[in-house]
Design a protein around this motif. Structure first.
Motif, PDB file in Angstrom:
ATOM      1  N   ILE A 460       9.598   1.390   2.494  1.00 24.15           N
ATOM      2  CA  ILE A 460      10.170   2.725   2.643  1.00 24.15           C
ATOM      3  C   ILE A 460      11.477   2.848   1.872  1.00 24.15           C
ATOM      4  CG2 ILE A 460      11.216   4.315   4.312  1.00 24.15           C
ATOM      5  CD1 ILE A 460       9.158   3.403   6.337  1.00 24.15           C
ATOM      6  N   LEU A 461      12.317   1.843   1.944  1.00 24.65           N
ATOM      7  CA  LEU A 461      13.652   1.935   1.365  1.00 24.65           C
ATOM      8  C   LEU A 461      13.681   1.616  -0.129  1.00 24.65           C
ATOM      9  CD1 LEU A 461      15.742   0.267   4.219  1.00 24.65           C
ATOM     10  CD2 LEU A 461      15.429   2.707   3.766  1.00 24.65           C
ATOM     11  N   ASP A 462      12.777   0.744  -0.610  1.00 26.73           N
ATOM     12  CA  ASP A 462      12.896   0.238  -1.979  1.00 26.73           C
ATOM     13  C   ASP A 462      11.827   0.733  -2.942  1.00 26.73           C
ATOM     14  OD1 ASP A 462      14.998  -1.135  -0.978  1.00 26.73           O
ATOM     15  OD2 ASP A 462      14.079  -3.119  -1.046  1.00 26.73           O
ATOM     16  N   PHE A 463      10.751   1.364  -2.454  1.00 22.00           N
ATOM     17  CA  PHE A 463       9.702   1.771  -3.392  1.00 22.00           C
ATOM     18  C   PHE A 463      10.182   2.934  -4.241  1.00 22.00           C
ATOM     19  CE2 PHE A 463       5.895   4.333  -4.452  1.00 22.00           C
ATOM     20  CZ  PHE A 463       5.323   3.424  -5.322  1.00 22.00           C
ATOM     21  N   ASP A 464      10.193   2.725  -5.563  1.00 22.53           N
ATOM     22  CA  ASP A 464      10.656   3.750  -6.498  1.00 22.53           C
ATOM     23  C   ASP A 464       9.597   4.115  -7.530  1.00 22.53           C
ATOM     24  OD1 ASP A 464      10.575   1.428  -7.898  1.00 22.53           O
ATOM     25  OD2 ASP A 464      12.654   1.475  -8.591  1.00 22.53           O
ATOM     26  N   GLY A 465       8.340   3.804  -7.231  1.00 23.37           N
ATOM     27  CA  GLY A 465       7.254   4.124  -8.154  1.00 23.37           C
ATOM     28  C   GLY A 465       6.659   2.910  -8.827  1.00 23.37           C
ATOM     29  N   ASP A 466       7.269   1.745  -8.643  1.00 23.13           N
ATOM     30  CA  ASP A 466       6.763   0.523  -9.264  1.00 23.13           C
ATOM     31  C   ASP A 466       5.803  -0.164  -8.289  1.00 23.13           C
ATOM     32  OD1 ASP A 466       6.253  -1.785 -10.599  1.00 23.13           O
ATOM     33  OD2 ASP A 466       8.347  -2.348 -10.924  1.00 23.13           O
ATOM     34  N   CYS A 467       4.509  -0.173  -8.660  1.00 23.90           N
ATOM     35  CA  CYS A 467       3.475  -0.725  -7.782  1.00 23.90           C
ATOM     36  C   CYS A 467       3.669  -2.220  -7.544  1.00 23.90           C
ATOM     37  CB  CYS A 467       2.095  -0.460  -8.391  1.00 23.90           C
ATOM     38  SG  CYS A 467       0.712  -0.993  -7.378  1.00 23.90           S
TER      39      CYS A 467
END
Length: 742
Positions: A460-467
């Motif tokens: 939730i906190l770190d996903f920025d679009g990089d799978c």
């Protein structure tokens, strides 16, 4: 560079369908399926796939020739005498000299196959036109080398078709529709494993001086360096077909799927069909739901659109929210839910709707693609949380992960079409490990509950679009549960050590009697076959009998393979029998190798057995009625008491029906003090009279008789949950498809 060379090239080349129809010098002949000409789109699609294959293969062949040179040098170096030494070095010289010619011939033959397919002439037509009696005579007159090469190529084809079965079956459905065929078998696919292997076999004729044993080495390297690396190409072929809108109109590959797919339980659903209604709208056949977990987003999108009811005109023109702003909104909502407590994470859809329809503000809507994506994600999680596969606290804990999954799906639609997608693999691993969680396991930071909580927070906190974050979290989680599972297996082994000895004696007698009964039905049993059955296959039979008993489908399949193997080495006096054997050998060997390898059989011993077995089959295919190819032992009476024999299904004693719990299956037991605990079935006596359960840590949990467990189920004290290796995300995707089909 050397490390890359050892790993071999990996390809994910997009297939571009040409905009102009391909030309061919072949006469356009109507196909035999329905009597019409193939669609012009067939030429576009086949040409596009053929063009990409022509780009994929040369780098693979370059590595193949390098590895082949190394393999031949190693064989020459390991030769125990001087006779084979010059053979290997001469082969190295020939291959180095002819490698370019072999490659050119290989690619040319593949192009010819593609051209023929685009013109409507397939392998099945050629086989139908051939005179079967002439083929039988040619087979009986073939030389040992030709038969050996045929078996080697058939083995390559069978392994590749099994490896890429799911994708190939779908591609064949598309091709059948484009070519106006009722069905299309694996051998008629112009870029399938059969076409590739046969083209390579034909290309090797350029190097006529190669010895037969050298060709077998070449085929082995070809399997490892080329066939093992075609998965991305076949997936791209399917993606191109789906992107072009080629929706299969019927389950033309259902029969091929039944022949090539691994055996499944009878209760598993069959294949569904994607149809089009009278208005051309995509629908699913509601009478059958496909047992697959990968469907293109465009297909799901069309099905979703059909289910929606027509909406009335909006009161005011809404403001369309761009995808970038939607991503930011989902990030804000996820952080808010995390701060408020995970219990709010199950109402993600409602929270998003409230954010889009804030009082006093202009209503906002989503892009159609974004709306469809979110609807499918929410539907996916509704199915994932439905039922009792996961404990309620774990469902609440996983609720907020819908936010990063939704952000991921907006950017990467392959979440729906790839069952091996990192996000789906992570959910599968979480579901597998959490199936047996109970409150007694605790919620501390070092427990399974705490580990899942950390994974959710990080996403939730770190996903920025990089799978890659999902792949990283999956590796992190798998490393944790691997240590946990090792301790559990040790505990289960200690529990089983105390209950198995008494039961194993009866099971071993029953298995020995079944094997002996199969052996005495045949007049001649070669020594190597008896060695395979007694040393290698009998342990497989014992494990199967202990796992499911004498009435299980798996036990019947194990006995059937024994019978087929014994039949395959009996003399065949008629050419038609030998043709039938030639078709069945790859299937028998594939099933035999798979089960023996899974049982932990020594690979060197397995190689020796299969080499001797190949010699036996070659002799049978040549019509050797004297079976002088190996020593045989005469059939002898069984030394096992008749009472130990496994009864036939029709003669089995009548006993109360046992509950439908299989080994590895989980139950939820409500104890007398109203506490609930999840337990796994780890042992069942062969007669089904005793069932032993352990908890998630592998400690003894409960032991019931069959009637006792059935009574607890009737009183709702026990709830059946499923198996520990049921894939949570895959089951949810399958349920989404079933829901869209209703």
């Amino acid at each position: 560079m050397e490390g890359d060379r050892d790993r071999g090239p990996q390809y994910a080349v997009p297939v571009e369908v040409p905009t102009k129809p391909m030309t061919t010098s072949l006469k356009q002949c109507p196909p035999r399926g329905r009597g019409a000409f193939p669609s012009p789109l067939a030429g576009h699609y086949i040409a596009g796939c053929s063009q990409v294959l022509g780009g994929v293969l040369p780098p693979l062949l370059a590595v193949l020739f390098i590895r082949l040179d190394d393999a031949l040098y190693d064989l020459a170096d390991k030769a125990t005498n001087s006779r084979p030494y010059p053979v290997y070095f001469e082969a190295m010289r020939i291959i180095r000299k002819q490698s370019q010619a072999i490659q050119a011939s290989f690619l040319r033959l593949l192009r010819q196959t593609a051209d023929s397919a685009a013109a409507g002439l397939l392998e099945c037509d050629l086989l139908c036109d051939a005179d079967s009696e002439t083929l039988s005579q040619d087979l009986s007159l073939s030389q040992d080398a030709d038969l050996e090469e045929t078996l080697a190529v058939n083995n390559l084809v069978s392994k590749a078709e099994s490896r890429y079965c799911a994708v190939l079956l779908e591609v064949n459905v598309f091709l059948a529709r484009l070519l106006d065929r009722e069905q299309l078998d694996m051998r008629s696919n112009p870029f399938g494993p059969f076409a590739v292997c046969e083209a390579f076999r034909g290309a090797l004729k350029v190097a006529r001086q190669l010895e037969p044993q050298i060709k077998l080495v070449i085929y082995k390297c070809f399997d490892k360096q080329v066939m093992d690396h075609l998965g991305d190409f076949y997936r791209n072929c399917l993606d191109a077909a789906l992107a072009a809108g080629h929706v299969p109109a019927d389950a033309a590959a259902a029969g091929a799927a039944a022949r090539l797919a691994p055996a499944t339980d009878q209760g598993e659903p069959g294949a569904f069909r994607i149809l089009q209604d009278s208005d051309g709208v995509i629908v699913l056949d509601p009478e059958s739901v496909e047992d697959t977990t990968a469907v293109a987003f465009e297909t799901l999108q069309g099905l979703l659109e059909r289910r929606r009811s027509p909406a009335g005109a909006p009161a005011a023109a809404p403001l369309v929210l761009p995808t970038r702003e939607l991503q930011a909104l989902l990030t804000q909502l996820g952080a808010a839910v995390l701060a408020a407590g995970n219990s709010a994470g199950l109402q993600v859809r409602q929270r998003l709707r409230s954010a889009l329809e804030s009082p006093g503000a202009r209503p906002r809507s989503l892009e159609p693609n974004d709306q469809d994506t979110l609807d499918l994600v929410f539907m996916f999680f509704e199915q994932l949380f439905e039922g009792n596969a996961l404990p309620e606290p774990i469902k609440v804990l996983l609720g907020p992960v819908q936010f990063p999954i939704a952000k991921l799906a907006l950017l990467d639609k392959s979440f729906f079409s790839r069952h091996e997608h990192p996000a789906r693999q992570l959910l599968n691993h979480i579901g597998e490990s959490a199936a047996g969680w109970s409150e007694a396991d605790g919620r501390g930071p070092e427990t399974l509950f705490g580990m899942i909580e950390r994974v959710v927070e990080r996403l939730i906190l770190d996903f920025d679009g990089d799978c890659r974050l999902f792949a990283q979290m999956d590796r992190f989680f798998v490393a944790y549960i691997a240590h946990d599972q090792a301790r559990t297996r040790e505990a289960e082994a200690r529990v089983l050590a105390g209950v198995r000895p008494a039961a194993e004696g009866t099971a071993q007698q029953a298995v020995a009697a079944a094997l002996e009964a199969a052996l005495i039905r045949y007049a001649q049993v070669p020594t190597v076959v008896e060695s395979i059955l007694r040393q290698g296959w009998q342990p497989v039979m014992l494990a199967t009998y202990q796992g499911g008993g004498a009435d299980s489908p798996d036990w019947r399949a194990v006995l059937d393979l024994v019978d087929r193997l014994l039949w395959s080495v009996q003399p065949k006096t008629h050419s038609e029998e030998r043709r039938q054997l030639l078709r069945r050998i790859p299937e028998i060997l594939r099933a035999l190798r798979s089960r023996l390898t899974a049982s932990g059989c020594d690979q060197r011993q397995l190689a020796r057995w299969f080499r001797d077995l190949q010699t036996l089959h070659l002799a049978v295919l040549q019509g050797d009625t004297h079976t002088g190819f190996a020593p045989t032992r005469p059939a002898r009476p069984s030394l096992v008491p008749a009472v130990a024999a496994v009864p036939a299904s029709g003669d089995a004693p009548v006993r109360p029906a046992a509950p439908a719990v299989t080994l590895g299956g989980w139950i939820e037991l409500t104890r007398d003090d109203a506490t609930r605990v999840r337990l796994k079935l780890v042992w069942r006596s062969p007669d089904g009279a005793r069932l032993l359960f352990v908890d998630r840590a592998g400690q003894p949990g409960a032991e019931f008789s069959g009637p006792e467990l059935a009574g607890l189920i009737m009183r709702r004290r026990v709830i059946l949950l499923g198996r520990d290796h049921d894939q949570l995300a895959d089951c949810a995707m399958r349920s989404v498809m079933g829901r869209l089909a209703s």
